[in-house]
Design a protein around this motif. Structure first.
Motif, short mmCIF file in Angstrom:
data_model
loop_
_atom_site.label_atom_id
_atom_site.label_comp_id
_atom_site.label_asym_id
_atom_site.label_seq_id
_atom_site.Cartn_x
_atom_site.Cartn_y
_atom_site.Cartn_z
N GLU A 60 1.45 8.95 -9.02
CA GLU A 60 0.92 7.79 -9.76
C GLU A 60 -0.31 7.19 -9.08
N ALA A 61 -0.37 7.35 -7.74
CA ALA A 61 -1.54 6.86 -7.01
C ALA A 61 -2.68 7.87 -7.03
N LYS A 62 -2.44 9.08 -7.63
CA LYS A 62 -3.42 10.18 -7.69
C LYS A 62 -3.87 10.61 -6.30
N ALA A 63 -2.94 10.46 -5.33
CA ALA A 63 -3.23 10.88 -3.96
C ALA A 63 -2.75 12.31 -3.80
N TRP A 64 -3.57 13.27 -4.21
CA TRP A 64 -3.14 14.67 -4.27
C TRP A 64 -3.01 15.28 -2.87
N ASN A 83 0.84 -1.20 0.00
CA ASN A 83 0.00 0.00 0.00
C ASN A 83 0.87 1.25 0.00
N LEU A 84 0.25 2.38 -0.28
CA LEU A 84 0.97 3.64 -0.48
C LEU A 84 1.64 4.12 0.80
N GLU A 85 0.92 4.05 1.93
CA GLU A 85 1.46 4.57 3.18
C GLU A 85 2.71 3.82 3.62
N ALA A 86 2.67 2.49 3.47
CA ALA A 86 3.84 1.67 3.85
C ALA A 86 5.03 1.99 2.96
N ALA A 87 4.75 2.14 1.69
CA ALA A 87 5.83 2.45 0.73
C ALA A 87 6.45 3.81 1.05
N ILE A 88 5.59 4.80 1.36
CA ILE A 88 6.09 6.15 1.69
C ILE A 88 6.92 6.10 2.96
N GLU A 89 6.43 5.32 3.96
CA GLU A 89 7.15 5.21 5.23
C GLU A 89 8.54 4.62 5.02
N GLN A 90 8.60 3.60 4.16
CA GLN A 90 9.89 2.96 3.87
C GLN A 90 10.83 3.95 3.17
N LEU A 91 10.28 4.72 2.21
CA LEU A 91 11.10 5.70 1.48
C LEU A 91 11.53 6.85 2.39
N LEU A 92 10.68 7.21 3.37
CA LEU A 92 11.05 8.27 4.32
C LEU A 92 12.25 7.85 5.16
#
Length: 470
Positions: A71-75, A34-43
């Motif tokens: 890409e996820a359109k999560a503006w 999911n997006l949140e997990a991916a963002i957390e990992q990249l952070l």
């Protein structure tokens, strides 16, 4: 040896972190995680890179986070991450610059106007007060002002644009600076704020348009700012020159400053692209002629009038050549005959480039012809009766006296009216010193003439005596 091993270990760690960042991005793009997990990992990756001082790695991590959100359109998430990343402790300038530049590419791809405005406002807040992203902030403000203008909020758009002083930006291209200031001037004119429009227009020197763009750009010295290339949508220097003078025409039109309007059209007329196209230079040359005639008589107007008469292109519009010739010739012009000849041309100007000559133009034209006639009379008469002057001007005695008085007040003419006798004197009152000086000059000339005559007589006498001896 220990430092070499330490550097090697840190490089290996950074390499692993970059690979981890890339794998996370690929995994999310393939639909896994999911997006949140991916963002957390990249952070976490971004933190490691930032603390290690790896500029390239930090930039990569930051841009990957934005790419995931886009890409996820999560503006909303995108806006939150931009703010979060910019406020992280010890954030690198290069990372913030890369983040703002990448996010600016997403502005035109937003799904609706509200999302676009929100993204622009977020980027504007992040870039505020940061010199290294001042150019990006100026471009963001310009986009936001355009949106406001399209919504009809011209006053808000003008206020937004005035927040930015691009003339202090060393890294911005010259053409982009000029285009930005011209946009500020245009919005001020649209909201009828003529005082501020004049102040902003003075930031541009007309000499900047005469610079030769073909000359090679000098390479920046060490320590100097590298000037960025202007975006593709920025007009060329000559196109900006035309826009500048068209805006100045709008400003001077508000004040009915005909001579300055004429000078603006003269500058447009000198642009090579205009001179090469008869469809463009003929309407411009017509406007130059009309505004020259409408301008009050002074040395600048007289100089421009004579320069325009020498233009070979004027032969293409012979009627206007005749009009200017009449003004140069020291003869009384009959207003009724002139208006009958040029009325159609005058009214046809509203359909030409630049539109009509103004509401007061016809009245001012008559005023200029009367002033010309008074100047002509003053050249031929030292004293004249008010009744005779009124006859020559085709006016009543009261109107003739009024126009003459206005010219004397504006110092266009020197005259005195003896109202009981009804006589006008165009002779200038001489000072006693001037009279004595003129007498002294006359006596000096007289004595020189007597001396030369005596010399000639003596010479002839000697020649005659010599002839008699022979």
């Amino acid at each position: 040896m220990v430092s070499v091993i330490s550097n090697f270990r840190s490089r290996c760690l950074l390499s692993r972190l970059r690979c981890s960042s890339h794998e996370t991005l690929l995994q999310l793009q393939d639909g896994g995680g999911n997006l949140e997990a991916a963002i957390e990992q990249l952070l976490n990756v971004e933190k490691q890179m930032r603390l290690a001082g790896d500029v390239a790695g930090t930039k990569k991590a930051v841009t990957d986070i934005l790419q995931l959100c886009f890409e996820a359109k999560a503006w909303k998430t995108l806006n939150d991450q931009i703010v979060l990343l910019s406020k992280r402790r010890g954030q690198l300038k290069q990372a913030v610059t890369a983040m703002v530049q990448q996010a600016m590419e997403y502005i035109d791809q937003t799904p609706d106007l509200d999302t676009r405005i929100e993204l622009i406002k977020t980027l504007n807040a992040v870039s505020a007060g940061k010199i290294y992203v001042e150019i990006e902030r100026a471009r963001l403000i310009k986009k936001l002002a355009k949106i406001k203008e399209e919504r009809g909020l011209i006053a808000e758009a003008a206020d937004l644009m005035q927040e930015i002083a691009v003339e202090t930006f060393g890294a911005m291209a010259k053409t982009e600076k000029i285009a930005f200031i011209l946009e500020q001037v245009r919005l001020c004119l649209d909201r009828q704020d003529y005082v501020r429009a004049q102040i902003l227009s003075r930031k541009i020197s007309p000499r900047v348009f005469d610079a030769d763009p073909s000359k090679e750009k000098k390479k920046p010295k060490e320590g100097e700012n590298i000037v960025e290339e202007a975006p593709a949508d920025i007009p060329s220097l000559l196109e900006l020159k035309r826009i500048y003078y068209e805006l100045m025409i709008r400003y001077y039109f508000h004040n009915n400053d005909y001579l300055e309007i004429c000078r603006c059209y003269k500058s447009i007329y000198e642009i090579p692209s205009v001179r090469e196209n008869p469809d463009q230079w003929i309407p411009v040359l017509r406007k130059i002629c009309w505004y020259l005639v409408l301008s009050p008589h002074d040395p600048m107007q007289s100089s421009l009038l004579n320069a325009t008469l020498e233009d070979k292109n004027l032969s293409e519009i012979p009627q206007f050549r005749l009009l200017l010739k009449q003004l140069v010739t020291m003869e009384v012009i009959q207003w009724t005959a002139l208006w009958d000849n040029f009325k159609d041309e005058f009214e046809n100007e509203k359909n030409m480039l630049g539109g009509s000559l103004g509401e007061k133009a016809a009245e001012d034209l008559r005023q200029r012809i009367i002033e010309h006639n008074i100047i002509v009379v003053s050249k031929y008469y030292s004293r004249i009766t008010l009744k005779r002057l009124a006859e020559l001007l085709c006016l009543s005695i009261q109107e003739a006296e009024k126009h003459l008085s206005e010219m004397v007040v504006s110092k266009s003419l020197v005259a005195k009216i003896d109202r009981p006798m009804g006589i006008i004197s165009f002779q200038t009152a001489k000072d006693s010193n001037d009279i004595l000086n003129s007498w002294a000059m006359n006596l000096e000339k007289l004595l020189d003439l007597v001396e030369k005559s005596c010399h000639q007589i003596h010479k002839e006498t000697m020649v005659h005596k010599a002839a008699l001896r022979v």
